[in-house]
Design a protein around this motif. Structure first.
Motif, PDB file in Angstrom:
ATOM      1  N   VAL A 190      68.942 -39.461 -72.719  1.00  0.00           N
ATOM      2  CA  VAL A 190      69.117 -39.172 -71.299  1.00  0.00           C
ATOM      3  C   VAL A 190      68.729 -40.419 -70.513  1.00  0.00           C
ATOM      4  CG1 VAL A 190      68.709 -36.709 -71.564  1.00  0.00           C
ATOM      5  CG2 VAL A 190      66.780 -38.222 -71.086  1.00  0.00           C
ATOM      6  N   MET A 191      69.337 -40.564 -69.342  1.00  0.00           N
ATOM      7  CA  MET A 191      69.083 -41.731 -68.496  1.00  0.00           C
ATOM      8  C   MET A 191      68.971 -41.245 -67.059  1.00  0.00           C
ATOM      9  SD  MET A 191      71.225 -45.296 -68.443  1.00  0.00           S
ATOM     10  CE  MET A 191      70.464 -46.839 -67.919  1.00  0.00           C
ATOM     11  N   VAL A 192      67.747 -41.011 -66.626  1.00  0.00           N
ATOM     12  CA  VAL A 192      67.470 -40.455 -65.310  1.00  0.00           C
ATOM     13  C   VAL A 192      67.008 -41.573 -64.376  1.00  0.00           C
ATOM     14  CG1 VAL A 192      66.110 -38.762 -64.026  1.00  0.00           C
ATOM     15  CG2 VAL A 192      66.735 -38.307 -66.417  1.00  0.00           C
ATOM     16  N   ALA A 193      67.719 -41.758 -63.267  1.00  0.00           N
ATOM     17  CA  ALA A 193      67.335 -42.810 -62.328  1.00  0.00           C
ATOM     18  C   ALA A 193      65.993 -42.469 -61.671  1.00  0.00           C
ATOM     19  CB  ALA A 193      68.409 -42.977 -61.263  1.00  0.00           C
TER      20      ALA A 193
ATOM     21  N   ALA B  26      60.912 -37.466 -64.658  1.00  0.00           N
ATOM     22  CA  ALA B  26      61.856 -38.376 -65.321  1.00  0.00           C
ATOM     23  C   ALA B  26      61.271 -38.917 -66.616  1.00  0.00           C
ATOM     24  CB  ALA B  26      62.212 -39.530 -64.379  1.00  0.00           C
ATOM     25  N   TRP B  27      60.018 -39.325 -66.574  1.00  0.00           N
ATOM     26  CA  TRP B  27      59.383 -39.852 -67.783  1.00  0.00           C
ATOM     27  C   TRP B  27      59.264 -38.786 -68.869  1.00  0.00           C
ATOM     28  CZ3 TRP B  27      57.868 -44.484 -69.735  1.00  0.00           C
ATOM     29  CH2 TRP B  27      58.010 -45.589 -68.889  1.00  0.00           C
TER      30      TRP B  27
ATOM     31  N   VAL C 116      61.191 -39.282 -72.393  1.00  0.00           N
ATOM     32  CA  VAL C 116      60.389 -39.443 -73.615  1.00  0.00           C
ATOM     33  C   VAL C 116      60.661 -38.305 -74.596  1.00  0.00           C
ATOM     34  CG1 VAL C 116      58.034 -39.444 -74.537  1.00  0.00           C
ATOM     35  CG2 VAL C 116      58.582 -40.806 -72.515  1.00  0.00           C
ATOM     36  N   ASP C 117      60.754 -37.082 -74.072  1.00  0.00           N
ATOM     37  CA  ASP C 117      60.967 -35.930 -74.955  1.00  0.00           C
ATOM     38  C   ASP C 117      62.264 -36.034 -75.745  1.00  0.00           C
ATOM     39  OD1 ASP C 117      58.601 -34.702 -74.295  1.00  0.00           O
ATOM     40  OD2 ASP C 117      59.492 -33.266 -72.892  1.00  0.00           O
ATOM     41  N   VAL C 118      63.326 -36.528 -75.108  1.00  0.00           N
ATOM     42  CA  VAL C 118      64.624 -36.609 -75.790  1.00  0.00           C
ATOM     43  C   VAL C 118      64.788 -37.936 -76.524  1.00  0.00           C
ATOM     44  CG1 VAL C 118      67.130 -36.623 -75.471  1.00  0.00           C
ATOM     45  CG2 VAL C 118      65.709 -35.023 -74.164  1.00  0.00           C
TER      46      VAL C 118
ATOM     47  N   ALA D   8      61.910 -45.625 -67.685  1.00  0.00           N
ATOM     48  CA  ALA D   8      61.605 -44.788 -68.841  1.00  0.00           C
ATOM     49  C   ALA D   8      62.648 -44.965 -69.935  1.00  0.00           C
ATOM     50  CB  ALA D   8      61.511 -43.321 -68.426  1.00  0.00           C
ATOM     51  N   TYR D   9      63.903 -45.164 -69.530  1.00  0.00           N
ATOM     52  CA  TYR D   9      64.967 -45.394 -70.506  1.00  0.00           C
ATOM     53  C   TYR D   9      64.700 -46.679 -71.282  1.00  0.00           C
ATOM     54  CZ  TYR D   9      69.685 -46.074 -72.396  1.00  0.00           C
ATOM     55  OH  TYR D   9      70.754 -46.279 -73.239  1.00  0.00           O
TER      56      TYR D   9
END
Length: 260
Positions: free
Chosen positions: A98-101, A115-116, A120-122, A164-165
């Motif tokens: 996943v890539m959350v801005a 977001a973090w 991190v979970d995925v 986070a990504y």
């Protein structure tokens, strides 16, 4: 299941590809199927897209499996389901992400945490847990195997709008190297690819928009990668010929970022 004393054959294997609904994952699934492997197409939410991937695969013995990689129990179930459906998983490709801005200057503290946590979970824990589950089955079955992680150029170059990504992809590279050392005595090779910008459905709007020209100019080739080019690198790292590349992080970014 198509194995030899010297190691895994290049075809006839059971391959689990996470995040195979579209983009890189779809290209990877298609590439393995094309060379005669049986593929488990994993999806989280894009089931319709995953069904399209499955329907287009060459050969037989393929299956669609759904699981939220952020749920450790579902990860365990996914490994079990893939093992049973394919008659054994010989190759795991950790592609789902996943890539959350969440640019730090414009993101609330709560949204930052969310977001973090999700990323991190995925991207990291999901891949780590699935690697453990699949590797243990390889070991218990006395089978050699391959694990290939889809990392990112962003692990080295930075992802200012998606920190986070970038961090989880760097961690995924490190995880792969640790597993490469730990699993080598069991005949399991582990490696990663670090793609640059790839022409997938998720970024089509950016490529077609005002920033498209600048994105293409990041590479001296003047373009971005096709998903099939990433799949070709994955095929190599999962092949018997690449066992001595275990532990590597292979840059596949069209010379858009050079590491020293």
């Amino acid at each position: 299941m198509g194995r030899t004393v010297a190691g895994l054959r290049a075809t006839g294997r059971g391959v689990l590809v996470t995040g195979a609904s579209r983009g890189i994952g779809r290209a990877v699934a298609a590439a393995f199927a094309r060379q005669g492997d049986r593929v488990a197409v994993h999806c989280s939410t894009r089931r319709a897209d995953a069904e399209e991937t499955l329907a287009a695969l060459e050969g037989e013995g393929h299956v669609l499996l759904a699981a939220d990689l952020a749920d450790p129990e579902r990860v365990l179930a996914l490994a079990t389901e893939a093992e049973e459906a394919l008659g054994g998983v010989d190759v795991l490709v950790n592609n789902a992400a996943v890539m959350v801005a969440h640019p730090p200057a414009d993101t609330s503290y709560q949204d930052w945490q969310d977001a973090w946590r999700r990323t991190v979970d995925v991207n990291l824990l999901g891949a780590a847990h699935l690697s453990h589950c699949v590797a243990r089955r390889m070991i218990d079955g006395g089978r050699e195997g391959r694990i290939v992680n889809i990392g990112s150029r962003g692990a080295f170059r930075g992802e200012p709008d998606h920190p986070a990504y970038g961090a989880t992809k760097a961690a995924l590279h490190a995880l792969g190297q640790s597993l490469a050392v730990a699993l080598a005595p069991h005949g399991i090779a582990v490696a990663s690819v670090a793609p640059g910008f790839v022409a997938t459905e998720r970024v089509a709007g950016r490529l077609d928009g005002p920033e498209g020209a600048d994105i293409r100019a990041q590479s001296p080739f003047g373009r971005v990668a096709d998903p099939a080019e990433i799949a070709a690198a994955v095929l190599y790292l999962a092949s018997p010929a690449a066992v001595w590349s275990s532990g590597t992080v292979l840059d596949v970014n069209g010379a858009s970022y050079l590491r020293t």
